[in-house]
Scaffold this active site. Structure first.
Site, PDB file in Angstrom:
ATOM      1  N   ASN A  91      10.707   3.589 -20.432  1.00  0.00           N
ATOM      2  CA  ASN A  91      11.294   4.026 -19.172  1.00  0.00           C
ATOM      3  C   ASN A  91      10.700   3.235 -18.001  1.00  0.00           C
ATOM      4  OD1 ASN A  91      12.718   5.609 -17.296  1.00  0.00           O
ATOM      5  ND2 ASN A  91      12.474   7.432 -18.569  1.00  0.00           N
ATOM      6  N   HIS A 122     -12.557  -7.831 -20.232  1.00  0.00           N
ATOM      7  CA  HIS A 122     -13.934  -8.103 -19.805  1.00  0.00           C
ATOM      8  C   HIS A 122     -14.859  -7.356 -20.754  1.00  0.00           C
ATOM      9  CE1 HIS A 122     -14.215  -3.991 -18.323  1.00  0.00           C
ATOM     10  NE2 HIS A 122     -13.009  -4.176 -17.826  1.00  0.00           N
ATOM     11  N   ALA A 144       5.360  10.683 -19.947  1.00  0.00           N
ATOM     12  CA  ALA A 144       5.145   9.882 -18.730  1.00  0.00           C
ATOM     13  C   ALA A 144       3.663   9.719 -18.431  1.00  0.00           C
ATOM     14  CB  ALA A 144       5.846  10.550 -17.550  1.00  0.00           C
ATOM     15  N   ALA A 162       2.194  13.972 -21.692  1.00  0.00           N
ATOM     16  CA  ALA A 162       2.175  13.247 -20.413  1.00  0.00           C
ATOM     17  C   ALA A 162       0.761  13.152 -19.855  1.00  0.00           C
ATOM     18  CB  ALA A 162       3.087  13.939 -19.407  1.00  0.00           C
ATOM     19  N   THR A 167      -7.356   6.706 -26.857  1.00  0.00           N
ATOM     20  CA  THR A 167      -8.468   5.793 -27.104  1.00  0.00           C
ATOM     21  C   THR A 167      -8.784   5.640 -28.588  1.00  0.00           C
ATOM     22  OG1 THR A 167     -10.089   7.577 -26.909  1.00  0.00           O
ATOM     23  CG2 THR A 167      -9.523   6.363 -24.877  1.00  0.00           C
ATOM     24  N   ARG A 182      -6.569  14.079 -27.719  1.00  0.00           N
ATOM     25  CA  ARG A 182      -7.039  14.719 -28.953  1.00  0.00           C
ATOM     26  C   ARG A 182      -5.854  15.363 -29.647  1.00  0.00           C
ATOM     27  NH1 ARG A 182     -11.384  15.202 -25.561  1.00  0.00           N
ATOM     28  NH2 ARG A 182     -13.417  14.793 -26.478  1.00  0.00           N
TER      29      ARG A 182
END
Length: 190
Positions: A91, A122, A144, A162, A167, A182
């Site tokens: 989107n 980095h 979103a 959303a 990670t 999670r």
């Protein structure tokens, strides 16, 4: 779908269709596969927002299905990297920074202002900053404002709530939410 694009590349079943206000830089040889991608399309009665789709030197985009990248998205596939798109859409306002490999499976729907980055760009305190591929499975729904970081695999049929920041890997048919995301329950959606 909005009015016809101002320029299209077609080779066999492969089609790349950029819309107005989308800056595109790539050669036809950098695209592969039997699919089609609409780049910079906007929703009915919505303003068109400038975006770009850039395949840097020696980068590749493989089109497996019919995929739409809506207006305002910024896609960069850097030297030697590969972006693979199944069927589905990203989107408005999405951002992909592909330094290694990003794969988005069939039937995957991604909400506005999504971010995916397969490299930190980095290092901090000498920690590894090498690019690591991102794999988003088939039939995934991403809400979103979600960010997906390097090295993550999102399993088939998963749903990401959303605003989440992903990670680590998310299993197939799991609902994941939060910062960091999670897994909170099993999920089934169509």
């Amino acid at each position: 779908m909005p009015k016809a694009a101002y320029l299209a590349l077609r080779r066999g079943n492969l089609s790349i269709i950029p819309y107005r206000r989308t800056a595109m830089r790539a050669s036809g040889s950098q695209f592969d596969g039997p699919g089609r991608v609409h780049i910079g399309a906007n929703l009915p009665n919505s303003p068109s927002v400038a975006g770009h789709f850039i395949l840097h030197d020696n980068a590749m985009c493989r089109l497996e299905g019919n995929f739409s990248i809506l207006s305002g998205c910024r896609i960069d596939v850097y030297r030697g990297a590969a972006l693979t798109l199944g069927s589905g859409y990203i989107n408005v306002g999405g951002r992909l920074q592909c330094y290694s490999a990003i794969t988005i499976g069939d039937g995957t729907f991604i909400g506005e202002n999504f971010r995916a980055m397969d490299w930190d760009q980095h290092s901090i305190d000498g920690r590894d900053s090498a690019p690591q591929p991102i794999h988003i499975g088939a039939s995934v729904w991403i809400g979103a404002g979600v960010t997906v970081l390097k090295g993550v695999t999102i399993g088939d049929g998963a749903v990401i709530g959303a605003g989440s920041i992903v990670t680590r890997d998310i299993g197939a048919h799991r609902l994941a939410v939060g910062i960091p995301a999670r897994e909170v329950s099993d999920v089934s959606w169509r």
